[in-house]
Structure formats: structure tokens, C-alpha cells
Design a protein around this motif. Structure first.
Motif, PDB file in Angstrom:
ATOM      1  N   ASN A 374      59.177  26.166  20.141  1.00  0.00           N
ATOM      2  CA  ASN A 374      59.663  25.676  21.428  1.00  0.00           C
ATOM      3  C   ASN A 374      58.783  26.232  22.542  1.00  0.00           C
ATOM      4  O   ASN A 374      58.400  27.403  22.526  1.00  0.00           O
ATOM      5  CB  ASN A 374      61.103  26.136  21.640  1.00  0.00           C
ATOM      6  N   TYR A 375      58.498  25.400  23.536  1.00  0.00           N
ATOM      7  CA  TYR A 375      57.694  25.859  24.662  1.00  0.00           C
ATOM      8  C   TYR A 375      58.254  25.306  25.968  1.00  0.00           C
ATOM      9  O   TYR A 375      58.943  24.278  25.992  1.00  0.00           O
ATOM     10  CB  TYR A 375      56.224  25.451  24.505  1.00  0.00           C
ATOM     11  N   ASN A 376      57.948  26.010  27.039  1.00  0.00           N
ATOM     12  CA  ASN A 376      58.448  25.675  28.373  1.00  0.00           C
ATOM     13  C   ASN A 376      57.573  24.590  28.994  1.00  0.00           C
ATOM     14  O   ASN A 376      56.382  24.804  29.234  1.00  0.00           O
ATOM     15  CB  ASN A 376      58.440  26.931  29.234  1.00  0.00           C
ATOM     16  N   ALA A 386      51.742  27.351  22.464  1.00  0.00           N
ATOM     17  CA  ALA A 386      52.522  26.988  21.278  1.00  0.00           C
ATOM     18  C   ALA A 386      51.621  26.401  20.199  1.00  0.00           C
ATOM     19  O   ALA A 386      51.730  26.751  19.009  1.00  0.00           O
ATOM     20  CB  ALA A 386      53.613  25.989  21.661  1.00  0.00           C
ATOM     21  N   TYR A 403      56.390  20.875  17.401  1.00  0.00           N
ATOM     22  CA  TYR A 403      56.554  21.496  18.720  1.00  0.00           C
ATOM     23  C   TYR A 403      57.623  20.751  19.514  1.00  0.00           C
ATOM     24  O   TYR A 403      57.723  19.521  19.435  1.00  0.00           O
ATOM     25  CB  TYR A 403      55.225  21.470  19.483  1.00  0.00           C
ATOM     26  N   ILE A 411      65.875  26.139  27.013  1.00  0.00           N
ATOM     27  CA  ILE A 411      65.544  26.940  25.836  1.00  0.00           C
ATOM     28  C   ILE A 411      66.402  28.192  25.801  1.00  0.00           C
ATOM     29  O   ILE A 411      66.962  28.564  24.759  1.00  0.00           O
ATOM     30  CB  ILE A 411      64.044  27.304  25.842  1.00  0.00           C
ATOM     31  N   THR A 412      66.533  28.848  26.945  1.00  0.00           N
ATOM     32  CA  THR A 412      67.326  30.075  27.023  1.00  0.00           C
ATOM     33  C   THR A 412      68.792  29.807  26.688  1.00  0.00           C
ATOM     34  O   THR A 412      69.417  30.551  25.925  1.00  0.00           O
ATOM     35  CB  THR A 412      67.220  30.697  28.419  1.00  0.00           C
ATOM     36  N   LEU A 420      69.315  27.093  19.169  1.00  0.00           N
ATOM     37  CA  LEU A 420      67.902  26.745  19.271  1.00  0.00           C
ATOM     38  C   LEU A 420      67.294  26.656  17.884  1.00  0.00           C
ATOM     39  O   LEU A 420      67.439  27.561  17.065  1.00  0.00           O
ATOM     40  CB  LEU A 420      67.157  27.789  20.102  1.00  0.00           C
ATOM     41  N   ARG A 424      60.450  30.746  19.698  1.00  0.00           N
ATOM     42  CA  ARG A 424      60.167  30.620  21.122  1.00  0.00           C
ATOM     43  C   ARG A 424      59.425  31.867  21.585  1.00  0.00           C
ATOM     44  O   ARG A 424      59.384  32.893  20.895  1.00  0.00           O
ATOM     45  CB  ARG A 424      61.448  30.457  21.939  1.00  0.00           C
ATOM     46  N   SER A 426      58.862  34.965  24.392  1.00  0.00           N
ATOM     47  CA  SER A 426      59.640  35.765  25.326  1.00  0.00           C
ATOM     48  C   SER A 426      58.792  36.928  25.815  1.00  0.00           C
ATOM     49  O   SER A 426      57.738  37.225  25.247  1.00  0.00           O
ATOM     50  CB  SER A 426      60.918  36.307  24.673  1.00  0.00           C
TER      51      SER A 426
END
Length: 526
Positions: A374-376, A386, A403, A411-412, A420, A424, A426
Motif C-alpha cells: 500500500n502506498y500514499n 512501493a 500495489y 491506509i491508517t 488493511l 505499508r 511508516s
């Protein structure tokens, strides 16, 4: 990532810059590359954007002196432990008030802390009070990811008001680091009118710090603050007014600085090769007092075997990844390099060794299905990073990788609720300068920043032993044992530590301290 203290590596000189357009000799616009805040409440906030704003509006009990590195009293007049470091007496300075005129008293701290410690309120800094006697009664056992049900107990038994300016804190067990923790803004007080109805004050906070809201604040607005004359704390900031401008895309925020529309901005990862030429003599860099990780979801049985997690770690070429990130160094431990107790090679599974990684994966029984990373999507480099990690896992372990891009907040939320799918990224920076603050939040079973859902009673027991050790050097050695357990279990894979870079307009000089890092809030004006 929580807001960490940055230690300075180098600083810039004078130079020309564009007009900031901030509307006054002692006003500044600070860009924050994040989605706009939904509310301001330091007791319910542990993310960097919210903490940055809260630092201007709320004052802690104590802080780290930027000139000496020693603890400096702010709202506290004294903080005194008993001989065992289990019961602490906190006496407030007289004469301080909230921005609504209400006197600041010991009751405000006691009641605010009790509200946060009440599990059913689900405030983000709840776990910060877990060491205080009576916490368990307010936080009954709850299924992973669920909110505790309300209990009849509404107050911590270890929290007692002595008089208007004094209260005591009795901990479950001795904790020699407790005095350091009091500089964390998650312990800030709320005035009585806010405590009666916190939701009504989400967008009109009432603090006790050097700045207050200067204008109505609606969703998506800039946050405009004005200096509050009632603040009596040490070393007040110089600016008369500050505007926090939220710009979700970090590259856009950077370009806003180059266009002369903001006075201060973080340099995004995409610009680490060009910022010195983009803004000559308007930059400062600092070693970030934090670390960055790849999070393994403990709630997914496919990742349960530690050997599999070790395999993932040893399949990652950290040097290549750090070079891609820029201003970064490979991480081989869970603690930031500037912390007392840091060990350069604490992690024995952080060397790049594809052959050993394949062997470990085979011993773990392989991996079922696809690895999802997972990516922002609001980060310009989220997908790039990612895919870099994914390519290493695919090439070095033969895994199928996919992805998923989402907003960071989504995501959070999914991770907090244990929904999730996959890995991810962090990061963590300490809230107070202790190795303990890199271990308890992320690896204790009820830690506030336990990103992976990790739970190991053996590690909890070692942390408790370190907490109870009054000798600082002996305590560090015990905390290192806890780090060893976490590295063996590896719920988080260390990736890199990095230096941060910032740009500032020619009318301000950010405060630069080897103890408290780079601060636009405490900038001086030319």
C-alpha cells in the motif's frame, strides 16, 4: 509519523528570496504537505501535521531547552519523583490561564488525562496513560481493532489532585523516564468548557500556548493564528502571526515556496537532488531524529512466520533504496542514530543477502498469494518507493507483488481497524528523547503507534523491567534487550534514516538547535 526532534547537520547562510506574501514584518506562512486537519486536539492527535499546529497553541509541562538540551519547566514549576520513581508530584506555576481566561489548574490536567485514558473515547493518545495506576479498569480487554466499551470507572486511581496547583501521578510500576515524557503534547490540558463538549470545539480549540486562533477555521481553510498576550512560558516565539497552509501534494508545496507564496516548507523526496540550486542560501538540512519502516500486518496469518519476515528484510537492498529516497542512510536497527543506546548493527537480518533470503523463505514454507504494498497517493514518491521495494521482493524472492494506492488517512484507518491488506510504509520520531520512546509506542502490546498489531508478552516484560530501572545506563541496556526481541520478531522491517531539508524565505531564520532541531515556529525575523 509522529513529529520527532531533528538534530542539525548543516545550516544555510543569507541570500535573496522571493517575497513571502505573508502580510507583515513578523508574520509567516508555514506550508505543511498534508491533507487539511479535521480538528485540533493534542490529546487525540499523534500525527505530525496536527502536532505542528498544536505546538503553537498548547504549552507542555516541560520541554527540552534548545540551548542546553536539558529539561526546562514550562507550565510546571517542579516535577519530583519519589525514591522509587513510581509516584511523581507535579506542581504548576501560578498565574497561567487558558486563552478563554480560565485559570490553569491541576484539575484541568487530571480531568483531561482521565478523558484521554477512558478507552471508550478512543482518543489517539490513550495508550500514553497506560503506565498510570487504574488504566486497566478504564480499558477492558477488547478484540483487536475494536473500541473498548464504556466502563463504570471514569478516573485513573493513580491520578490525584492535591490542591489547585499540585497533582500526583502514581504509576503501576516505577518508571524512571516519566519526567521526560511530560514534554509530550499528548498530555496537554483542555479547559473545562472544551471538556464538557469536545466535539463542539474541534475547529475552535482553546489552548494555553503562545498562539490562538485569529479567524474562523472551516474545513480546508488555512489555519491563521495570532500571538496570545496571556502566554507566560519561557522563550516565546517571535512571530506576531502565523498561518499554516495545508497543501496535500509535497511538490506543489515546494513550488509554492519557489513562487514566493510561503515562508517555510519541507523539501520533498523528489527535490533532494535540486533544492540547493533551486533556492541557493535559503535552505537548511538536519539529521532526522527518526527512522522509517516497512510494516508487516500481524493480523494476516500469511506473514506469521518470523523467518518469512526475515526473508523479506534480507531481500531488500537498503543502500539502493536509501539512494533512491535521497539524503538517507540504510537502517539496521529500530532506534534513531542520535539516541543514547543506538547500535549501528543491532539488526542481524538487515544485510542484503538474496541467497539467504531465499533459503529463509523456503524454510518458512513460502508465501501464499500476492504481496500487496500500500502506498500514499498524495505523496509524489509513494508509488515509486512501493514499486522499488516490490521489485526487490519479486526479483530476489520470486514473489508476486501488487500495489494499492490510497490516501494516507485511509491506509491508517484500515490498519487501525486491522482491515488493511498487505504491507505499508511508516515512520517514527520520538516524542521525548529516550530510546524507550522508540520501543513502547510501536512494540508494546497496547502502544499508541503499534502499527502492525504486534503483541509479545516477553517484550512487554522487558520494557517493564527497563522502566523500573532508575539508573539511566542500566535502563538503556535493558531497553536494548527489548529492541533485540522486536528485531527477532520483526513486525516492522527497518528501512532507512534520513536527513530532512527545509527551505525558508529571506525574511526569517528558522531556529536551529542540535537538541530540538529546525523550527519555523521559533524563527527569528531579519
Amino acid at each position: 509519523m509522529a513529529l520527532g526532534l531533528a538534530l542539525v547537520l548543516a545550516s544555510c547562510g543569507d541570500g535573496k528570496s522571493a517575497d513571502s506574501g505573508s502580510g507583515g514584518a513578523k508574520s509567516e506562512i508555514i506550508a505543511i504537505a498534508a491533507d487539511p486537519l479535521e480538528y485540533i486536539n493534542p490529546l487525540n492527535e499523534n500525527g505530525s501535521p496536527g502536532i505542528q499546529v498544536a505546538m503553537a497553541m498548547f504549552a507542555p509541562l516541560v520541554t527540552t531547552d534548545p540551548n542546553t538540551g536539558k529539561l526546562l519547566n514550562v507550565m510546571a514549576d517542579s516535577v519530583t519523583p519519589d525514591k522509587t520513581s513510581q509516584t511523581w508530584t507535579i506542581k504548576l506555576k501560578p498565574g497561567n490561564t487558558f486563552q478563554n481566561g480560565q485559570p490553569l489548574t491541576a484539575k484541568d490536567y487530571v480531568d483531561s488525562w482521565n478523558m484521554t485514558a477512558e478507552g471508550s473515547n478512543a482518543w489517539k493518545n490513550n495508550g500514553f496513560f497506560s503506565k498510570i495506576e487504574g488504566y486497566d479498569a478504564m480499558n477492558p480487554p477488547t478484540p483487536d481493532g475494536a473500541t473498548p466499551k464504556p466502563t463504570s470507572v471514569k478516573a485513573l486511581s493513580g491520578l490525584k489532585q492535591v490542591d489547585d496547583l499540585t497533582f500526583t501521578v502514581k504509576l503501576k510500576v516505577p518508571f524512571s523516564q516519566f519526567g521526560l515524557t511530560l514534554q509530550y503534547l499528548g498530555l496537554a490540558p483542555l479547559p473545562e468548557e472544551v471538556r464538557k463538549n469536545p466535539d463542539a470545539y474541534k475547529r475552535k480549540p482553546i489552548g494555553n500556548g503562545p498562539y490562538k486562533l485569529a479567524a474562523d477555521w472551516n474545513a480546508g481553510d488555512d489555519i491563521k493564528l495570532a500571538k496570545w498576550d496571556g502566554y507566560k512560558g519561557p522563550n516565546p516565539p517571535e512571530a506576531d502571526s502565523i498561518t499554516y497552509r495545508f497543501i496535500p501534494n509535497a511538490d506543489t508545496a515546494y513550488n509554492e515556496f519557489l513562487a514566493g507564496n510561503v515562508d517555510f516548507v519541507d523539501v520533498p523526496s523528489t527535490k533532494v537532488k535540486s533544492f540547493k540550486t533551486d533556492a541557493p542560501d535559503q535552505w537548511v538540512t538536519s539529521v532526522s531524529s527518526g527512522a522509517n519502516y516497512l510494516v508487516i500486518p500481524a493480523w494476516d496469518a500469511r506473514y506469521k512466520n518470523p523467518k518469512l519476515r526475515h526473508a523479506f528484510s534480507m531481500a531488500i537492498d537498503r543502500k539502493a533504496f536509501a539512494d533512491l529516497v535521497g539524503l538517507a542512510e540504510p537502517a539496521k536497527g529500530l532506534v534513531a542514530p542520535d539516541m543514547a543506546g543506538y547500535r549501528a548493527d543491532a539488526c542481524k537480518y538487515c544485510d542484503f543477502d538474496p541467497t539467504k533470503a531465499k533459503q529463509l523463505l523456503q524454510e518458512a514454507g513460502g508465501f501464499s498469494g500476492s504481496v500487496n504494498i500500500n502506498y500514499n497517493t498524495t505523496s509524489a514518491t509513494g508509488q515509486i518507493f512501493a514499486e522499488a521495494i516490490g521489485n526487490m521482493l519479486r526479483q530476489n524472492l520470486g514473489l508476486d507483488v501488487k500495489y494499492t494506492g490510497k490516501q494516507g488517512s485511509e491506509i491508517t484507518d484500515l490498519a487501525d481497524n486491522r482491515k488493511l491488506d498487505g504491507l505499508r510504509f511508516s515512520g517514527w520520531g520520538h516524542d521525548y528523547p529516550s530510546i524507550e520512546d522508540y520501543l513502547t509506542p510501536m512494540f508494546k502490546s497496547n502502544g499508541d503507534a503499534n502499527f502492525s498489531g504486534y503483541n509479545n508478552p516477553a517484550l512487554d516484560a522487558v520494557l517493564a523491567k527497563g522502566d523500573a530501572e532508575p539508573d539511566p545506563e542500566k535502563a538503556i541496556a535493558i531497553y536494548q534487550q527489548a529492541e533485540d526481541i522486536a528485531l527477532e520478531d520483526m513486525p516492522l522491517i527497518p528501512l532507512y534514516t534520513k536527513s530532512n531539508a527545509y527551505l525558508h524565505s529571506n525574511k526569517i531564520e528558522p531556529r536551529v538547535s542540535k537538541y530540538t532541531g529546525v523550527s519555523a515556529l521559533y524563527a527569528t525575523f531579519k
